[in-house]
Design a protein around this motif. Structure first.
Motif, PDB file in Angstrom:
ATOM      1  N   GLN A  59      19.759  62.568  29.310  1.00  0.00           N
ATOM      2  CA  GLN A  59      19.162  62.499  30.644  1.00  0.00           C
ATOM      3  C   GLN A  59      19.959  63.332  31.641  1.00  0.00           C
ATOM      4  O   GLN A  59      19.396  64.071  32.457  1.00  0.00           O
ATOM      5  CB  GLN A  59      19.091  61.034  31.080  1.00  0.00           C
ATOM      6  CG  GLN A  59      18.917  60.821  32.564  1.00  0.00           C
ATOM      7  CD  GLN A  59      20.195  60.340  33.216  1.00  0.00           C
ATOM      8  OE1 GLN A  59      20.910  59.492  32.683  1.00  0.00           O
ATOM      9  NE2 GLN A  59      20.492  60.882  34.384  1.00  0.00           N
ATOM     10  N   GLU A  60      21.292  63.273  31.559  1.00  0.00           N
ATOM     11  CA  GLU A  60      22.139  64.042  32.479  1.00  0.00           C
ATOM     12  C   GLU A  60      21.985  65.540  32.253  1.00  0.00           C
ATOM     13  O   GLU A  60      21.947  66.320  33.215  1.00  0.00           O
ATOM     14  CB  GLU A  60      23.604  63.621  32.285  1.00  0.00           C
ATOM     15  CG  GLU A  60      23.874  62.165  32.682  1.00  0.00           C
ATOM     16  CD  GLU A  60      25.242  61.683  32.221  1.00  0.00           C
ATOM     17  OE1 GLU A  60      25.995  62.518  31.663  1.00  0.00           O
ATOM     18  OE2 GLU A  60      25.542  60.494  32.405  1.00  0.00           O
ATOM     19  N   VAL A  63      18.659  66.821  33.707  1.00  0.00           N
ATOM     20  CA  VAL A  63      18.726  66.939  35.170  1.00  0.00           C
ATOM     21  C   VAL A  63      19.594  68.121  35.571  1.00  0.00           C
ATOM     22  O   VAL A  63      19.216  68.935  36.423  1.00  0.00           O
ATOM     23  CB  VAL A  63      19.269  65.628  35.783  1.00  0.00           C
ATOM     24  CG1 VAL A  63      19.534  65.808  37.278  1.00  0.00           C
ATOM     25  CG2 VAL A  63      18.287  64.487  35.553  1.00  0.00           C
ATOM     26  N   THR A  64      20.770  68.253  34.952  1.00  0.00           N
ATOM     27  CA  THR A  64      21.713  69.325  35.302  1.00  0.00           C
ATOM     28  C   THR A  64      21.096  70.706  35.118  1.00  0.00           C
ATOM     29  O   THR A  64      21.256  71.591  35.961  1.00  0.00           O
ATOM     30  CB  THR A  64      22.992  69.213  34.444  1.00  0.00           C
ATOM     31  OG1 THR A  64      23.604  67.936  34.678  1.00  0.00           O
ATOM     32  CG2 THR A  64      23.982  70.319  34.781  1.00  0.00           C
ATOM     33  N   GLY A  66      17.895  71.407  35.015  1.00  0.00           N
ATOM     34  CA  GLY A  66      16.575  71.525  35.639  1.00  0.00           C
ATOM     35  C   GLY A  66      15.434  71.657  34.650  1.00  0.00           C
ATOM     36  O   GLY A  66      14.493  72.433  34.883  1.00  0.00           O
ATOM     37  N   ILE A  68      13.377  69.047  33.511  1.00  0.00           N
ATOM     38  CA  ILE A  68      12.274  68.082  33.610  1.00  0.00           C
ATOM     39  C   ILE A  68      10.957  68.782  33.950  1.00  0.00           C
ATOM     40  O   ILE A  68       9.911  68.495  33.339  1.00  0.00           O
ATOM     41  CB  ILE A  68      12.602  66.980  34.632  1.00  0.00           C
ATOM     42  CG1 ILE A  68      13.819  66.154  34.166  1.00  0.00           C
ATOM     43  CG2 ILE A  68      11.406  66.062  34.833  1.00  0.00           C
ATOM     44  CD1 ILE A  68      13.620  65.417  32.866  1.00  0.00           C
ATOM     45  N   HIS A 123      15.785  56.433  35.029  1.00  0.00           N
ATOM     46  CA  HIS A 123      16.780  56.804  36.040  1.00  0.00           C
ATOM     47  C   HIS A 123      16.108  57.536  37.201  1.00  0.00           C
ATOM     48  O   HIS A 123      15.378  58.507  36.994  1.00  0.00           O
ATOM     49  CB  HIS A 123      17.862  57.685  35.413  1.00  0.00           C
ATOM     50  CG  HIS A 123      18.517  57.053  34.218  1.00  0.00           C
ATOM     51  ND1 HIS A 123      19.579  56.176  34.319  1.00  0.00           N
ATOM     52  CD2 HIS A 123      18.229  57.141  32.890  1.00  0.00           C
ATOM     53  CE1 HIS A 123      19.931  55.775  33.120  1.00  0.00           C
ATOM     54  NE2 HIS A 123      19.130  56.338  32.233  1.00  0.00           N
ATOM     55  N   GLU A 125      17.218  59.568  39.415  1.00  0.00           N
ATOM     56  CA  GLU A 125      17.564  60.972  39.618  1.00  0.00           C
ATOM     57  C   GLU A 125      16.692  61.899  38.768  1.00  0.00           C
ATOM     58  O   GLU A 125      16.498  63.068  39.100  1.00  0.00           O
ATOM     59  CB  GLU A 125      19.046  61.224  39.323  1.00  0.00           C
ATOM     60  CG  GLU A 125      19.498  60.839  37.939  1.00  0.00           C
ATOM     61  CD  GLU A 125      20.040  59.418  37.853  1.00  0.00           C
ATOM     62  OE1 GLU A 125      20.868  59.159  36.964  1.00  0.00           O
ATOM     63  OE2 GLU A 125      19.622  58.577  38.679  1.00  0.00           O
ATOM     64  N   VAL A 126      16.162  61.382  37.653  1.00  0.00           N
ATOM     65  CA  VAL A 126      15.262  62.187  36.821  1.00  0.00           C
ATOM     66  C   VAL A 126      13.955  62.439  37.561  1.00  0.00           C
ATOM     67  O   VAL A 126      13.431  63.555  37.571  1.00  0.00           O
ATOM     68  CB  VAL A 126      14.998  61.500  35.471  1.00  0.00           C
ATOM     69  CG1 VAL A 126      13.960  62.269  34.661  1.00  0.00           C
ATOM     70  CG2 VAL A 126      16.292  61.377  34.678  1.00  0.00           C
ATOM     71  N   CYS A 127      13.428  61.406  38.215  1.00  0.00           N
ATOM     72  CA  CYS A 127      12.201  61.553  38.994  1.00  0.00           C
ATOM     73  C   CYS A 127      12.407  62.570  40.117  1.00  0.00           C
ATOM     74  O   CYS A 127      11.546  63.421  40.367  1.00  0.00           O
ATOM     75  CB  CYS A 127      11.785  60.202  39.564  1.00  0.00           C
ATOM     76  SG  CYS A 127      10.225  60.225  40.480  1.00  0.00           S
ATOM     77  N   GLU A 128      13.553  62.511  40.769  1.00  0.00           N
ATOM     78  CA  GLU A 128      13.836  63.449  41.859  1.00  0.00           C
ATOM     79  C   GLU A 128      13.977  64.873  41.334  1.00  0.00           C
ATOM     80  O   GLU A 128      13.559  65.835  41.986  1.00  0.00           O
ATOM     81  CB  GLU A 128      15.107  63.024  42.585  1.00  0.00           C
ATOM     82  CG  GLU A 128      14.955  61.688  43.323  1.00  0.00           C
ATOM     83  CD  GLU A 128      16.280  61.170  43.848  1.00  0.00           C
ATOM     84  OE1 GLU A 128      17.310  61.835  43.609  1.00  0.00           O
ATOM     85  OE2 GLU A 128      16.289  60.105  44.495  1.00  0.00           O
ATOM     86  N   SER A 129      14.548  65.028  40.130  1.00  0.00           N
ATOM     87  CA  SER A 129      14.752  66.370  39.582  1.00  0.00           C
ATOM     88  C   SER A 129      13.445  67.016  39.126  1.00  0.00           C
ATOM     89  O   SER A 129      13.388  68.222  38.900  1.00  0.00           O
ATOM     90  CB  SER A 129      15.737  66.319  38.408  1.00  0.00           C
ATOM     91  OG  SER A 129      15.128  65.763  37.260  1.00  0.00           O
TER      92      SER A 129
END
Length: 435
Positions: A59-60, A63-64, A66, A68, A123, A125-129
């Motif tokens: 998951q990290e 996100v890192t 980009g 998604i 998580h 932060e995944v939705c935000e990414s």
């Protein structure tokens, strides 16, 4: 990562960095197949990490780097392929493949991606990414919920009538139909996780408010059906008979629907912006019939929803707003359809000649690579539930040492089951030695 590792941290980083979108024409090609294998590995490793509760590096990494938005576009692209190209392939008279495995990989690709997204979207932060593509993902999930609600009128699970499927392509169509139901349930869960972020993204909230009616319809038993003398429920990727004492117990899927409705209706941002017209009020008040004491005992937070609906029943409906509204809209489906409109048959014929007619050597090579990907120890670890004893159906931890196919909870059950299992066990063991 967890104790059982499919990928080393460095390997996972390389696989995530390499994720990219493919044109519809290239689905099933060599490069696409390699990415599909990589996604399966990332999917299984993400499940292992989530199960071990020791951090979730997949998951990290997504996100890192980009990635998604890339996954969302691939998800919608394969959905479009299944709707537009796959039916054309099935109708081609000169397409009679001896092996449908390469096509099955493309059909299964949608399930792989939505399963990975379900795991990581827990998580926020995944939705935000996901950035603007979250609107496309909500739109995708809405289409799947529509199919799920339409299916609620069926009398039960799909029947396994093998007489209807006389050719490999017809059998593949059957498998695609069965897979679609599970994909829709995964989409329901993803949409629930997105509702956790509605306060942060107003454009998402606008779209989600259009979806809440589908969620309300999902409160009807789309994952339940009655057969003579028993009630069955879809849980853990299969239909299971529910004991009378368990029929009032809230299932995981039912819980997801209620949590999503709670988030959509009670978030401060929603209550400040949602226009409660007389129609919307009438639809929401239908929820009160489902808020029983038994349900509130299992999800106490729903007492707040019950209070909200009581206040809503006494409130005057608002007139429709006449303000100028600027709204973001999903664009991936429309863009892909525009780029490929009128080309569906050409894409199908190209894939027939260059993608889905591999040589026997190519098939053997692909089968060997998949055998390496789907390691038995990993598959057991990511299974939705523990194996069951072949004799008494209790949770099992021991496997038949000869054939490795049957599970048992104890030595006594294995001995009692030997009369039935013995012949199949010997044949399976002989087949393994012959290989």
């Amino acid at each position: 990562m967890g104790d059982l590792e499919l990928l080393l941290p460095g390997e996972a980083d390389v696989l995530v960095r390499g994720l990219r979108s493919f044109p519809l024409r290239e689905m099933g090609s060599g490069g696409w197949n390699q990415q599909h294998e990589n996604l399966e590995k990332l999917n299984m490793q993400a499940i292992l990490d989530a199960t071990a509760s020791q951090g979730e590096p997949i998951q990290e990494l997504l996100v890192t780097h980009g990635k998604i938005p890339v996954l969302v576009e691939e998800l919608i692209a394969v959905e479009m392929w299944k709707q537009k190209v796959f039916p054309v392939l099935c109708r081609l008279e000169d397409f009679k493949p001896l092996n449908t495995f390469p096509i099955y990989m493309v059909v299964h690709h949608e399930a792989s991606i939505i399963n990975l997204l379900e795991t990581v979207f827990f998580h926020k932060e995944v939705c935000e990414s996901a950035e603007d593509t979250v609107l496309d993902l909500v739109d995708y999930c809405h289409r799947k919920l529509t199919l799920l609600v339409a299916r609620s009128g069926d009398s039960g699970p799909p029947e396994d009538d093998e007489s209807r499927y006389s050719t490999p392509m017809q059998e593949l169509q059957k498998q695609a139909e069965l897979m679609e139901f599970e994909i829709a349930l995964k989409a329901l869960s993803v949409l629930r996780y997105i509702t956790d972020c509605v306060d942060r993204q107003w454009s998402v909230l606008q779209t989600m408010q259009l979806v809440h009616s589908k969620y309300m319809q999902c409160l009807h038993p789309v994952c339940w059906f009655l057969s003579p003398g028993k009630l069955q429920q879809f849980e853990g990727s299969r239909w299971q008979t529910v004991a009378p004492s368990e029929q009032q117990k809230l299932s995981k899927l039912d819980g997801q629907v209620w949590i999503a409705l709670y988030n959509l209706l009670l978030s401060p941002e929603t209550r400040a912006r949602y226009c409660l017209t007389s129609f919307a009020k009438g639809q929401l008040l239908k929820l009160r019939a489902f808020l029983t004491d038994t349900l509130l005992d299992q999800l106490p937070n729903l007492a707040d929803l019950q209070s909200f609906l009581t206040q809503l029943a006494l409130a005057e409906p608002q007139p429709p707003k006449k303000d100028l509204i600027l709204e973001q809209i999903p664009e991936i489906w429309e863009r892909l359809e525009r780029e490929n409109r009128g080309k569906w048959q050409a894409i199908a014929k190209y894939q027939l000649r260059h993608v889905f007619s591999p040589s026997e050597q190519d098939l053997r090579l692909q089968a060997r690579r998949w055998a390496e990907t789907y390691r038995l120890d990993v598959l057991e670890a990511v299974a939705p539930e523990r194996p069951r004893c072949a004799y008494c159906s209790a949770e099992a931890s021991k496997r038949c040492s000869r054939c490795q196919n049957e599970w048992y909870c104890c030595r006594e059950c294995q001995v009692k089951h030997w009369e039935k299992h013995g012949k199949a066990c010997v044949l399976a063991a002989q087949g393994d030695r012959a290989k």
